[in-house]
Structures are given as structure tokens and as C-alpha cells.
Design an enzyme around this catalytic site. Structure first.
Site, mmCIF file in Angstrom:
data_model
loop_
_atom_site.group_PDB
_atom_site.id
_atom_site.type_symbol
_atom_site.label_atom_id
_atom_site.label_comp_id
_atom_site.label_asym_id
_atom_site.label_seq_id
_atom_site.Cartn_x
_atom_site.Cartn_y
_atom_site.Cartn_z
ATOM 1 N N LYS A 174 -6.341 -11.068 13.703
ATOM 2 C CA LYS A 174 -4.808 -11.281 13.311
ATOM 3 C C LYS A 174 -4.152 -10.357 12.314
ATOM 4 O O LYS A 174 -4.637 -10.217 11.273
ATOM 5 C CB LYS A 174 -4.509 -12.712 12.818
ATOM 6 C CG LYS A 174 -3.161 -13.207 12.479
ATOM 7 C CD LYS A 174 -2.930 -14.344 11.743
ATOM 8 C CE LYS A 174 -2.529 -13.845 10.378
ATOM 9 N NZ LYS A 174 -1.164 -13.178 10.480
ATOM 10 N N GLY A 227 -6.747 -8.649 1.996
ATOM 11 C CA GLY A 227 -5.125 -8.984 1.726
ATOM 12 C C GLY A 227 -5.039 -9.494 0.205
ATOM 13 O O GLY A 227 -5.880 -8.910 -0.737
ATOM 14 N N THR A 231 -4.694 -15.431 -1.308
ATOM 15 C CA THR A 231 -5.344 -15.823 0.071
ATOM 16 C C THR A 231 -6.609 -15.847 0.246
ATOM 17 O O THR A 231 -7.218 -16.705 0.984
ATOM 18 C CB THR A 231 -4.428 -14.794 1.038
ATOM 19 O OG1 THR A 231 -3.097 -14.659 0.663
ATOM 20 C CG2 THR A 231 -4.684 -15.236 2.446
ATOM 21 N N GLU A 249 -11.675 -8.407 0.959
ATOM 22 C CA GLU A 249 -11.091 -7.034 0.282
ATOM 23 C C GLU A 249 -9.682 -7.688 -0.327
ATOM 24 O O GLU A 249 -8.976 -7.627 0.334
ATOM 25 C CB GLU A 249 -11.010 -5.876 1.184
ATOM 26 C CG GLU A 249 -12.443 -5.669 1.942
ATOM 27 C CD GLU A 249 -13.481 -5.107 0.908
ATOM 28 O OE1 GLU A 249 -13.024 -4.684 -0.229
ATOM 29 O OE2 GLU A 249 -14.702 -5.171 1.416
ATOM 30 N N CYS A 283 -3.742 -0.410 -1.849
ATOM 31 C CA CYS A 283 -4.459 -1.216 -2.815
ATOM 32 C C CYS A 283 -5.220 -0.324 -3.837
ATOM 33 O O CYS A 283 -5.700 -0.822 -4.993
ATOM 34 C CB CYS A 283 -5.609 -2.187 -2.003
ATOM 35 S SG CYS A 283 -6.567 -1.093 -0.941
ATOM 36 N N GLU A 419 -0.956 -7.546 -10.391
ATOM 37 C CA GLU A 419 -0.459 -6.550 -9.239
ATOM 38 C C GLU A 419 1.050 -6.648 -8.724
ATOM 39 O O GLU A 419 1.466 -7.734 -8.532
ATOM 40 C CB GLU A 419 -1.586 -6.855 -7.954
ATOM 41 C CG GLU A 419 -1.287 -5.863 -6.801
ATOM 42 C CD GLU A 419 -2.299 -6.106 -5.685
ATOM 43 O OE1 GLU A 419 -2.098 -7.329 -5.393
ATOM 44 O OE2 GLU A 419 -2.967 -5.476 -5.345
HETATM 45 P P1 NAD Z 1 -1.760 -11.767 2.379
HETATM 46 O O1 NAD Z 1 -2.864 -12.242 1.696
HETATM 47 O O2 NAD Z 1 -0.516 -12.220 1.944
HETATM 48 O O3 NAD Z 1 -1.862 -11.575 3.809
HETATM 49 C C1 NAD Z 1 -2.875 -10.943 4.452
HETATM 50 C C2 NAD Z 1 -3.309 -11.514 5.863
HETATM 51 O O4 NAD Z 1 -3.573 -12.785 5.610
HETATM 52 C C3 NAD Z 1 -1.947 -11.503 6.786
HETATM 53 O O5 NAD Z 1 -2.376 -11.381 7.912
HETATM 54 C C4 NAD Z 1 -1.791 -13.120 6.522
HETATM 55 O O6 NAD Z 1 -0.834 -13.553 7.703
HETATM 56 C C5 NAD Z 1 -2.871 -13.795 6.245
HETATM 57 N N1 NAD Z 1 -2.918 -15.007 5.768
HETATM 58 C C6 NAD Z 1 -2.065 -15.213 4.862
HETATM 59 N N2 NAD Z 1 -2.393 -16.921 4.451
HETATM 60 C C7 NAD Z 1 -3.455 -17.006 5.157
HETATM 61 C C8 NAD Z 1 -4.245 -18.117 5.207
HETATM 62 N N3 NAD Z 1 -4.074 -19.248 4.374
HETATM 63 N N4 NAD Z 1 -5.553 -18.239 5.933
HETATM 64 C C9 NAD Z 1 -5.848 -17.055 6.564
HETATM 65 N N5 NAD Z 1 -5.084 -15.972 6.611
HETATM 66 C C10 NAD Z 1 -3.971 -15.797 5.867
HETATM 67 O O7 NAD Z 1 -1.664 -10.171 1.978
HETATM 68 P P2 NAD Z 1 -0.272 -9.137 2.054
HETATM 69 O O8 NAD Z 1 0.694 -9.568 1.161
HETATM 70 O O9 NAD Z 1 -0.443 -8.947 3.532
HETATM 71 O O10 NAD Z 1 -1.146 -7.731 1.794
HETATM 72 C C11 NAD Z 1 -1.135 -7.353 0.353
HETATM 73 C C12 NAD Z 1 -2.240 -7.550 -0.587
HETATM 74 O O11 NAD Z 1 -3.362 -6.938 0.145
HETATM 75 C C13 NAD Z 1 -2.299 -6.841 -1.733
HETATM 76 O O12 NAD Z 1 -2.869 -7.686 -2.764
HETATM 77 C C14 NAD Z 1 -3.128 -5.673 -1.750
HETATM 78 O O13 NAD Z 1 -3.972 -5.285 -2.933
HETATM 79 C C15 NAD Z 1 -4.201 -6.427 -0.784
HETATM 80 N N6 NAD Z 1 -5.158 -5.055 -0.222
HETATM 81 C C16 NAD Z 1 -6.247 -5.056 -0.554
HETATM 82 C C17 NAD Z 1 -7.142 -4.209 0.040
HETATM 83 C C18 NAD Z 1 -8.561 -3.794 -0.256
HETATM 84 O O14 NAD Z 1 -9.206 -3.052 0.391
HETATM 85 N N7 NAD Z 1 -9.104 -4.393 -1.280
HETATM 86 C C19 NAD Z 1 -6.516 -3.247 0.711
HETATM 87 C C20 NAD Z 1 -5.032 -3.347 1.399
HETATM 88 C C21 NAD Z 1 -4.663 -4.308 0.672
#
Ligand code: NAD
Length: 517
Positions: A174, A227, A231, A249, A283, A419
Site C-alpha cells: 500500500k 511512516g 502509526t 522505520e 526523514c 518532528e
Molecule cells: P503515516 O504514518 O501517516 O503514513 C504512512 C503509511 O501508513 C501510509 O501509507 C498510510 O496510509 C499508512 N497508514 C496510516 N495509518 C495506518 C494504520 N492504522 N495501519 C496501517 N497503515 C496505516 O506517515 P506519512 O505522514 O505518510 O510519512 C511521514 C512520516 O514518515 C514521518 O514521520 C517521517 O519521518 C517518516 N519516515 C520515516 C522514514 C524512515 O526511514 N525512518 C522514511 C521516510 C519517512
């Protein structure tokens, strides 16, 4: 208007609900395509397809898997320009960045794991004295779930699915509902490459509906998630009692530590990049910049000057440095943190506002001291638009924020602890190594850190004491895909990259053979 489709069992299909969500071009703030509003019924179909495909795919030779993954590489290379443009339209990032970073990395992810599949070897242990031999089998887990965020859409999506497919797993994936376009385009390329039906399934839609159905599904054996930390907590809460393997991650609040003896010019140029690349929505961006006191005033003057000169503009223009913020919701979040910083006594040295783009502001950009500079007029839509693009506008009415530098805040205030994930950095002076390590490690996160010094001993000493999954010394975002990638503390659990990722998607089994006399 283009309607995206799910990719299930090798076919492009509409969502069972028949409902769609709006997909925005953040640079104009308008809907330009529609995303399937899928639900647990679509996930069920996808898991069934993946389960059915698993025996065939897991028994396909590593060489054959390699060949198919490399065909996907060729097709991404063929369509690189269209994919880069699609990424830029969907995410808001400069097309130059998509072309030079996101797409090459998506290609590298497939290449790396396609070839790694052919170079994996398992250990055997000669149990001398027991007249036995032990060997380890690493067998693909089965159906796995891959869930990715919006900041580096294809880059991170492929970082998960490539090792899963290479390991012999079948996948239900997804992409973020905020940036689904390149995953959708990729699904068509996978069909064209001859990936067998059901091996990769892509279900579009909302996290709490589609993502959570993938996480909770009993036939999904592992979740690879990138993400936000919140989450990640929710995913762990659901998946841990089911004993699923988890790779999480998550977020970061990364320190950039600058000692006075650094290579100044290199540090300055890289710090501008590490602060504002991809609008600060990486990130790994360094959002807390600590500068050794003797260098503070010089750095502040030069840094602010360079940041002020960055061109915020049409993501499709080749000289744009900073594009649009990915969504209105995220724009509001970032602006609220700028307000918080001001309320907390922070001084905005540059930026701090919604960007007054030339098309909207009559060719002027304003500095905080009230002076203004002329910039060229920007017109939207000069570059060819990707096939899915159906809109078009002569204005930039989207969500842009001026790159923002703030000083005067303590290290433990909310702006410096939480963040923000946007084009906002703080600068703070420090006197000693111990002091700055205390500041750097004071946050709940531990993803990455950057250290600038020419003192070799200090560089290694500080690196070893930083609570961070990755430490860059005198560089930033230099990535070798063989290295372990991941965060400490609330930045996640598990490591991706190298053979780690292949191990994650496999179950280890020890076989002990008693040798006959
Ligand atoms: P998010 O957690 O809102 O969403 C990430 C993904 O999870 C999306 O596809 C979303 O639809 C899905 N999701 C949301 N709720 C869910 C649930 N209850 N169950 C399963 N899936 C669910 O994150 P975002 O806003 O898309 O991304 C930004 C975040 O990602 C920031 O915190 C950033 O630091 C982090 N990030 C981390 C890394 C890393 O490698 N550590 C890399 C890139 C981004």
C-alpha cells in the site's frame, strides 16, 4: 479525470466499493486524479491472490526472479522522465530531484535486490565431536505487507517490495494515499515485465482502512512499514500479539553538529541541502543545527544568506530548489510549528511564511528585514505533463513555505523535540562536546545524525556516543545499500538494507543431521 486502479492478481481493477478519493497536485492545490477508496474486501482479494501465487514464486529460481526484476528496471529506465514528472506532480518535489534522486534510487533498489537474490548463501556448522552437521535454511515467509509514506514515494515503496520479491515472498503493498501515482504506474510496468499474477498486489486507499486491514490479516506474515511513529505504534499494537515479524522505520528529529574546525564551505553547502532537500520532507534531514560557539555568528550570516537565495517555485522548473509541501494538512502542521516557535520566543531569521511565489506576488520575494528581491516570473505547465495529468493552470496556488531558519530556542522546547518534517530548521550554539551530545540525544528519536569536524578522534568519539541509527561524518545522505538502515529509540525497530532485508523476509530454520558411522 484519471482514475487510478488497484493491481490485484495481475489485473488493474477498480475498488470493490466503487468509491474514489481526491488526489491533489500540491503545487496548484487542485485535484488532478482519483484514487481507489479500497477497503478490507480489496485487501482480502489481494491476500488471496498473493497466497495463491506464493508456491509458484517461492519455487522460482533466484536467477529467474532476478531476470524479471531486471526487466522492471529496464522499464523504469525507459519511462524515467515520465515517472520523474509524475512524482513531482504528485508529491510537489522539484522534478530535478525526482530525476536525480528518487528514480535512480528506485532503479538501484531493484538492481541491488535482484542481484542479491543470486548471491545469498546459508551457513553450515560442522559440529565436530557430536558427529553432526547443522545447516541453516532461509525460506521465504509467504505473503508479506509493505506500507510506505508520501515523502519519497517510489524510492521507499521499491525499497520494501524489491527485497520481499527477491526473497521469494509475495506482496500486498500500500503506497501512501497522498502520493499513489508512481506506485500505480509501477504496477503497469510490473505487468509488462511479466511478473506473474498475484506476486505483487497494490491496494490503494486510506491507512486506517487498507493499511490496517493488511496489518491485521492473519495470512500476512510480516509487515515492513515506513511512516510516522504514531502509526508505527498502532501497527505494533495490532501485529505484535499475532507474532508477525515487524520492520518499523519511523520519524526523526536529527541533529546536525558543526564543530569550528570543519571544512567550512563543504559543510555550508551540504547543510543547506540536508536542511531543505525535498522541502525538508526527508526523514534524514537535519532539523536541529548545533554550531560550536566560535563559528556561530559566521555560520548564521552565511547560512541565512544561502537559504534566502533558494528558489521556491514551480516544481517543474529545472532551477527550482524548493517545491510544494505535499498537502494542505501537512502545510497547516508546519505553519503551526512556526507559530509555536515564535510564541516560544524564537526569532525567524529567514522564511517563516507561506511562500509568496512570483506568480502570486508580482515577482517579489521578501526578506524578514523587509527588503525585497526580484525573481523571474514562473508559469505553471511549461513542462510536458504526465499521461495521468488532466488539470492545468496558469497559477501556482498550492502549498509553499519559505525555507525557514529559527534561532533563540532552547534545545528542550517542543519545536526542538517534535518532528516537523518540513522546510524548518533551528540553529543553536554550543560550547563543549559533552554539552552538544546531551542536546543531540535529548529527543525521543534516534534516526540519523551528521557531524562536521576535521578532528578524526573527535569524529569517531562523537559518532559512538550519538543515539542514532546512522551517523554521517562530513557528509549527508551518502548511501551504500549494503549498510544497515534504521533507527533507534522511537525511530523504529529493525534494520533494512543489505542482506538484513532479505533475512527479514525469510524464516530461518536450523537442520541438524546426525552423521552415520
Ligand atoms: P503515516 O504514518 O501517516 O503514513 C504512512 C503509511 O501508513 C501510509 O501509507 C498510510 O496510509 C499508512 N497508514 C496510516 N495509518 C495506518 C494504520 N492504522 N495501519 C496501517 N497503515 C496505516 O506517515 P506519512 O505522514 O505518510 O510519512 C511521514 C512520516 O514518515 C514521518 O514521520 C517521517 O519521518 C517518516 N519516515 C520515516 C522514514 C524512515 O526511514 N525512518 C522514511 C521516510 C519517512
Amino acid at each position: 479525470m484519471t482514475k487510478l486502479e488497484n493491481y490485484i492478481n495481475g489485473e488493474m481493477v477498480p475498488p470493490t466499493s466503487g468509491a474514489y478519493l481526491d488526489n491533489y497536485d500540491p503545487s496548484i492545490g487542485e485535484v488532478y486524479s482519483l484514487i481507489p477508496d479500497s477497503d478490507e474486501r480489496d485487501v482480502e482479494r489481494a491476500v488471496l491472490a498473493a497466497k495463491t501465487a506464493f508456491p509458484g514464486w517461492s519455487n522460482t529460481s533466484a536467477e529467474a526472479r532476478h531476470d524479471i526484476l531486471m526487466r522492471i528496471v529496464s522499464l523504469i529506465e525507459r519511462d524515467l522522465e515520465a515517472l520523474a514528472l509524475a512524482e513531482s506532480v504528485d508529491q510537489g518535489k522539484p522534478v530535478s530531484l525526482a530525476r536525480s534522486v528518487d528514480l535512480p534510487r528506485a532503479i538501484a533498489n531493484f538492481k541491488f535486490y535482484a542481484t542479491a537474490a543470486m548471491h545469498t548463501a546459508n551457513e553450515s556448522h560442522d559440529s565436530v565431536g557430536q558427529n553432526a552437521i547443522n545447516y541453516t535454511l532461509r525460506q521465504p515467509l509467504g505473503v508479506v505487507g509493505c506500507i510506505s509514506p508520501w515523502n519519497l514515494p517510489l524510492y521507499l515503496f521499491t525499497w520494501k517490495i524489491a527485497p520481499a520479491l527477491a526473497a521469494g515472498c509475495t506482496v500486498v503493498a500500500k503506497p501512501s494515499e497522498v502520493t499513489p501515482m508512481t506506485a500505480y504506474l509501477l504496477s503497469k510496468l510490473c505487468s509488462e515485465a511479466g511478473l506473474p499474477a498475484g506476486v505483487l498486489n497494490i491496494v490503494h486507499g486510506l491507512g486506517p482502512k487498507v493499511g490496517s486491514a493488511i496489518v491485521a490479516h492473519p495470512n500476512v506474515k510480516a509487515i515492513s512499514f515506513t511512516g510516522g511513529t504514531k502509526t508505527g505504534e498502532e501497527i505494533a499494537r495490532v501485529a505484535a500479539p499475532m507474532f508477525k515479524k515487524l520492520s518499523l522505520e519511523l520519524g526523526g528529529k536529527n541533529p546536525n553538529i558543526i564543530f569550528a574546525d570543519c571544512n567550512y564551505e563543504e559543510m555550508l553547502a551540504t547543510t543547506v541541502r540536508s536542511s531543505f532537500s525535498n522541502q525538508g520532507e526527508i526523514c534524514l534531514c537535519g532539523s536541529r543545527i548545533f554550531i560550536e560557539r566560535p563559528l556561530y555568528e559566521r555560520f548564521k550570516k552565511d547560512f541565512v544568506e544561502r537559504v534566502f537565495a533558494l528558489k521556491v517555485g514551480d516544481p517543474r522548473e529545472s532551477d527550482t530548489d524548493v517545491g510544494a509541501i505535499v498537502s494542505k494538512q501537512h502545510f497547516d502542521k508546519i505553519m503551526s510549528y512556526i507559530d509555536l516557535a515564535k510564541a516560544g520566543g524564537g526569532t525567524i531569521l529567514t522564511g517563516g511564511r507561506m511562500s509568496e511565489l512570483p506568480a502570486l506576488a508580482g515577482g517579489k520575494r521578501h526578506a524578514v528585514d523587509g527588503t525585497s528581491i526580484e525573481t523571474s516570473n514562473v508559469r505553471f505547465g511549461e513542462a510536458p505533463l504526465p499521461p495521468a495529468y488532466a488539470g492545468g493552470s496558469d497559477r501556482l496556488g498550492g502549498w509553499f513555505i519559505e525555507p525557514t531558519v529559527i534561532e533563540g530556542l532552547p534545545h528542550d522546547c517542543r519545536t526542538n523535540q517534535e518532528e516537523i518534517f518540513g522546510p524548518v530548521v533551528t540553529i543553536m550554539p554550543f560550547e563543549t562536546e559533552d554539552e552538544v551530545l546531551g542536546y543531540a540525544n535529548s529527543v525521543r528519536y534516534g534516526l540519523s545524525a551528521t557531524v562536521w569536524t576535521e578532528n578524526l578522534s573527535r569524529a569517531h568519539r562523537v559518532a559512538s556516543k550519538l543515539e542514532s541509527g546512522i551517523v554521517w561524518i562530513n557528509c549527508w545522505l551518502l548511501r551504500d545499500l549494503r549498510t544497515p538502515f534504521g533507527g533507534m529509540k522511537d525511530s523504529g525497530i529493525g534494520r533494512e538494507g543489505g542482506f538484513e532485508a532479505l533475512r527479514f523476509f525469510t524464516e530461518e530454520k536450523n537442520v541438524c543431521v546426525k552423521l552415520g558411522n
